[in-house]
Design a protein around this motif. Structure first.
Motif, PDB file in Angstrom:
ATOM      1  N   GLU A  12       0.964  -1.218   0.085  1.00 41.20           N
ATOM      2  CA  GLU A  12      -0.038   0.028   0.016  1.00 41.20           C
ATOM      3  C   GLU A  12       0.893   1.306   0.048  1.00 41.20           C
ATOM      4  OE1 GLU A  12      -3.216   2.879   0.167  1.00 41.20           O
ATOM      5  OE2 GLU A  12      -2.884   0.694  -0.583  1.00 41.20           O
ATOM      6  N   LEU A  13       2.036   1.203   0.798  1.00 44.33           N
ATOM      7  CA  LEU A  13       3.010   2.488   0.793  1.00 44.33           C
ATOM      8  C   LEU A  13       3.483   2.476  -0.725  1.00 44.33           C
ATOM      9  CD1 LEU A  13       4.857   4.371   2.141  1.00 44.33           C
ATOM     10  CD2 LEU A  13       6.501   2.669   2.711  1.00 44.33           C
ATOM     11  N   VAL A  14       3.881   1.591  -1.400  1.00 40.99           N
ATOM     12  CA  VAL A  14       4.430   1.463  -2.847  1.00 40.99           C
ATOM     13  C   VAL A  14       3.406   2.222  -3.661  1.00 40.99           C
ATOM     14  CG1 VAL A  14       5.592   0.232  -4.754  1.00 40.99           C
ATOM     15  CG2 VAL A  14       6.221   0.033  -2.307  1.00 40.99           C
ATOM     16  N   ARG A  15       2.185   1.665  -3.394  1.00 45.37           N
ATOM     17  CA  ARG A  15       0.977   2.153  -4.400  1.00 45.37           C
ATOM     18  C   ARG A  15       0.870   3.546  -4.261  1.00 45.37           C
ATOM     19  NH1 ARG A  15      -3.654   3.844  -4.462  1.00 45.37           N
ATOM     20  NH2 ARG A  15      -3.923   3.924  -2.280  1.00 45.37           N
ATOM     21  N   ARG A  16       0.796   4.121  -2.874  1.00 47.24           N
ATOM     22  CA  ARG A  16       0.710   5.436  -2.712  1.00 47.24           C
ATOM     23  C   ARG A  16       1.948   6.407  -3.412  1.00 47.24           C
ATOM     24  NH1 ARG A  16      -2.239   7.120   2.918  1.00 47.24           N
ATOM     25  NH2 ARG A  16      -3.696   5.298   2.928  1.00 47.24           N
ATOM     26  N   VAL A  17       3.036   5.881  -3.380  1.00 48.46           N
ATOM     27  CA  VAL A  17       4.236   6.544  -3.986  1.00 48.46           C
ATOM     28  C   VAL A  17       3.946   6.524  -5.387  1.00 48.46           C
ATOM     29  CG1 VAL A  17       6.707   6.385  -4.557  1.00 48.46           C
ATOM     30  CG2 VAL A  17       5.911   5.894  -2.313  1.00 48.46           C
ATOM     31  N   ARG A  18       3.531   5.641  -5.949  1.00 51.02           N
ATOM     32  CA  ARG A  18       3.399   5.598  -7.445  1.00 51.02           C
ATOM     33  C   ARG A  18       1.900   6.227  -7.999  1.00 51.02           C
ATOM     34  NH1 ARG A  18       5.183  -0.724  -7.822  1.00 51.02           N
ATOM     35  NH2 ARG A  18       7.323  -0.403  -8.357  1.00 51.02           N
ATOM     36  N   ALA A  19       1.254   6.817  -6.835  1.00 55.16           N
ATOM     37  CA  ALA A  19      -0.095   7.550  -7.313  1.00 55.16           C
ATOM     38  C   ALA A  19       0.206   8.882  -6.873  1.00 55.16           C
ATOM     39  CB  ALA A  19      -1.189   6.586  -6.496  1.00 55.16           C
ATOM     40  N   CYS A  20       1.537   9.514  -6.336  1.00 57.48           N
ATOM     41  CA  CYS A  20       1.647  10.653  -5.881  1.00 57.48           C
ATOM     42  C   CYS A  20       1.601  11.707  -6.838  1.00 57.48           C
ATOM     43  CB  CYS A  20       3.195  10.641  -5.103  1.00 57.48           C
ATOM     44  SG  CYS A  20       3.694  12.396  -4.478  1.00 57.48           S
ATOM     45  N   THR A  21       1.035  12.762  -6.350  1.00 56.55           N
ATOM     46  CA  THR A  21       0.772  13.940  -7.294  1.00 56.55           C
ATOM     47  C   THR A  21       1.336  15.243  -6.690  1.00 56.55           C
ATOM     48  OG1 THR A  21      -1.670  14.395  -6.503  1.00 56.55           O
ATOM     49  CG2 THR A  21      -1.174  12.730  -8.450  1.00 56.55           C
ATOM     50  N   LEU A  22       2.177  15.038  -5.784  1.00 59.59           N
ATOM     51  CA  LEU A  22       2.745  16.456  -4.999  1.00 59.59           C
ATOM     52  C   LEU A  22       3.077  17.269  -5.804  1.00 59.59           C
ATOM     53  CD1 LEU A  22       3.076  17.008  -1.709  1.00 59.59           C
ATOM     54  CD2 LEU A  22       5.156  15.900  -2.004  1.00 59.59           C
ATOM     55  N   CYS A  23       3.848  17.068  -6.881  1.00 57.26           N
ATOM     56  CA  CYS A  23       4.384  18.024  -7.622  1.00 57.26           C
ATOM     57  C   CYS A  23       3.730  18.215  -9.001  1.00 57.26           C
ATOM     58  CB  CYS A  23       5.853  17.892  -8.098  1.00 57.26           C
ATOM     59  SG  CYS A  23       6.817  17.478  -6.323  1.00 57.26           S
ATOM     60  N   SER A  24       2.406  17.816  -9.265  1.00 58.63           N
ATOM     61  CA  SER A  24       1.808  17.838 -10.374  1.00 58.63           C
ATOM     62  C   SER A  24       1.813  19.306 -10.991  1.00 58.63           C
ATOM     63  CB  SER A  24       0.507  17.152 -10.184  1.00 58.63           C
ATOM     64  OG  SER A  24      -0.109  18.067  -9.302  1.00 58.63           O
ATOM     65  N   ASP A  25       1.681  20.297 -10.173  1.00 53.59           N
ATOM     66  CA  ASP A  25       1.671  21.560 -10.786  1.00 53.59           C
ATOM     67  C   ASP A  25       2.747  22.113 -11.287  1.00 53.59           C
ATOM     68  OD1 ASP A  25       2.530  21.771  -8.231  1.00 53.59           O
ATOM     69  OD2 ASP A  25       1.744  23.907  -7.878  1.00 53.59           O
ATOM     70  N   VAL A  26       4.025  21.657 -11.036  1.00 53.65           N
ATOM     71  CA  VAL A  26       5.348  22.264 -11.640  1.00 53.65           C
ATOM     72  C   VAL A  26       6.031  20.906 -12.638  1.00 53.65           C
ATOM     73  CG1 VAL A  26       5.647  23.875  -9.906  1.00 53.65           C
ATOM     74  CG2 VAL A  26       6.361  21.349  -9.602  1.00 53.65           C
ATOM     75  N   LEU A  27       5.386  19.899 -12.908  1.00 58.76           N
ATOM     76  CA  LEU A  27       6.152  18.878 -13.576  1.00 58.76           C
ATOM     77  C   LEU A  27       5.834  19.087 -15.076  1.00 58.76           C
ATOM     78  CD1 LEU A  27       5.811  15.720 -11.312  1.00 58.76           C
ATOM     79  CD2 LEU A  27       7.755  17.105 -11.580  1.00 58.76           C
ATOM     80  N   PRO A  28       6.532  19.325 -15.984  1.00 59.43           N
ATOM     81  CA  PRO A  28       6.158  19.528 -17.490  1.00 59.43           C
ATOM     82  C   PRO A  28       5.568  18.441 -18.112  1.00 59.43           C
ATOM     83  CG  PRO A  28       8.457  19.059 -17.291  1.00 59.43           C
ATOM     84  CD  PRO A  28       7.905  19.159 -16.011  1.00 59.43           C
ATOM     85  N   CYS A  29       5.747  17.301 -17.719  1.00 56.09           N
ATOM     86  CA  CYS A  29       4.889  16.128 -18.366  1.00 56.09           C
ATOM     87  C   CYS A  29       4.023  15.498 -17.481  1.00 56.09           C
ATOM     88  CB  CYS A  29       5.927  14.858 -18.903  1.00 56.09           C
ATOM     89  SG  CYS A  29       7.208  15.815 -20.020  1.00 56.09           S
ATOM     90  N   GLY A  30       3.729  16.181 -16.248  1.00 60.52           N
ATOM     91  CA  GLY A  30       2.869  15.634 -15.163  1.00 60.52           C
ATOM     92  C   GLY A  30       3.508  14.359 -14.220  1.00 60.52           C
TER      93      GLY A  30
END
Length: 200
Positions: A12-30
């Motif tokens: 579940e921890l790994v799943r959350r890491v892979r679903a992270c959107t913490l920086c989504s507003d500054v990542l050029p490719c999402g």
């Protein structure tokens, strides 16, 4: 992330890491966190952040840097991508974009949010490869001020940790200026990797 991440089941921890959107507003490719790990991993590879090709494929070190790194380690692609044997946790999990002189630094939000809780869940790591200056800064807080200084002092951390230069083709000049790395450090690294994998 209001609950205690340390108490989550590993998957579940790994799943959350892979679903992270913490920086989504500054990542050029999402966001597309690219990590590889298992609770049984024996070797930890710590890089900087995924490049564009890694972002596109979702496979860490799936580029010329990875080819050189696998050669330095003396492992095949199959072994490298076996999460039961190798964990791969860059300092930033998502592609940060490109600047004037190459890829941008890892996003600073990533490591404080995820790094220690993941490292704490890798109890069987026998060897950590620390690649590039951002990885050096985190994993070698008492180290030298330069990548070259840390790499030259690799025996200080041996055999649990190996400070390394980045295997990118952009580092070809560094490798030409420091031939001792591939002449001395790399053969020792290959022996260490092989010994750990035999035990795995």
């Amino acid at each position: 992330m209001t609950d205690n991440l340390a108490d989550l089941p590993f998957q579940e921890l790994v799943r959350r890491v892979r679903a992270c959107t913490l920086c989504s507003d500054v990542l050029p490719c999402g966001p597309r966190p690219v990590v590889q790990l298992s609770e049984s991993s024996r070797i930890l590879v710590v890089g900087q952040a995924p490049g564009r090709r890694v972002h596109d494929t979702g496979l860490p070190f799936n580029d010329s840097s990875g080819d050189r790194l696998r050669d330095w380690m003396g492992v095949t692609r199959d072994t490298f991508y076996d999460e039961q044997k190798l964990a791969i946790l860059p300092m930033g999990f998502c592609y940060p974009g490109t600047g004037k002189s190459g890829d941008l630094p890892p996003r600073p939000e990533c490591a404080p949010a995820w790094r220690q809780v993941l490292l704490d869940r890798l109890p069987d790591i026998a060897l950590t490869l620390v690649i590039g200056r951002y990885a050096h800064a985190w994993h070698l807080p008492d180290g030298e001020s330069s990548v070259t200084g840390n790499v030259k002092n690799w025996k200080r951390y041996w055999p649990e940790v190996v400070p390394m230069p980045h295997p990118s083709p952009r580092n070809n000049l560094w490798l030409r200026r420091n031939p001792w790395f591939e002449a001395v450090t790399v053969p020792a690294l290959r022996e260490r990797v092989a010994a750990i994998l035999v035990e795995a």
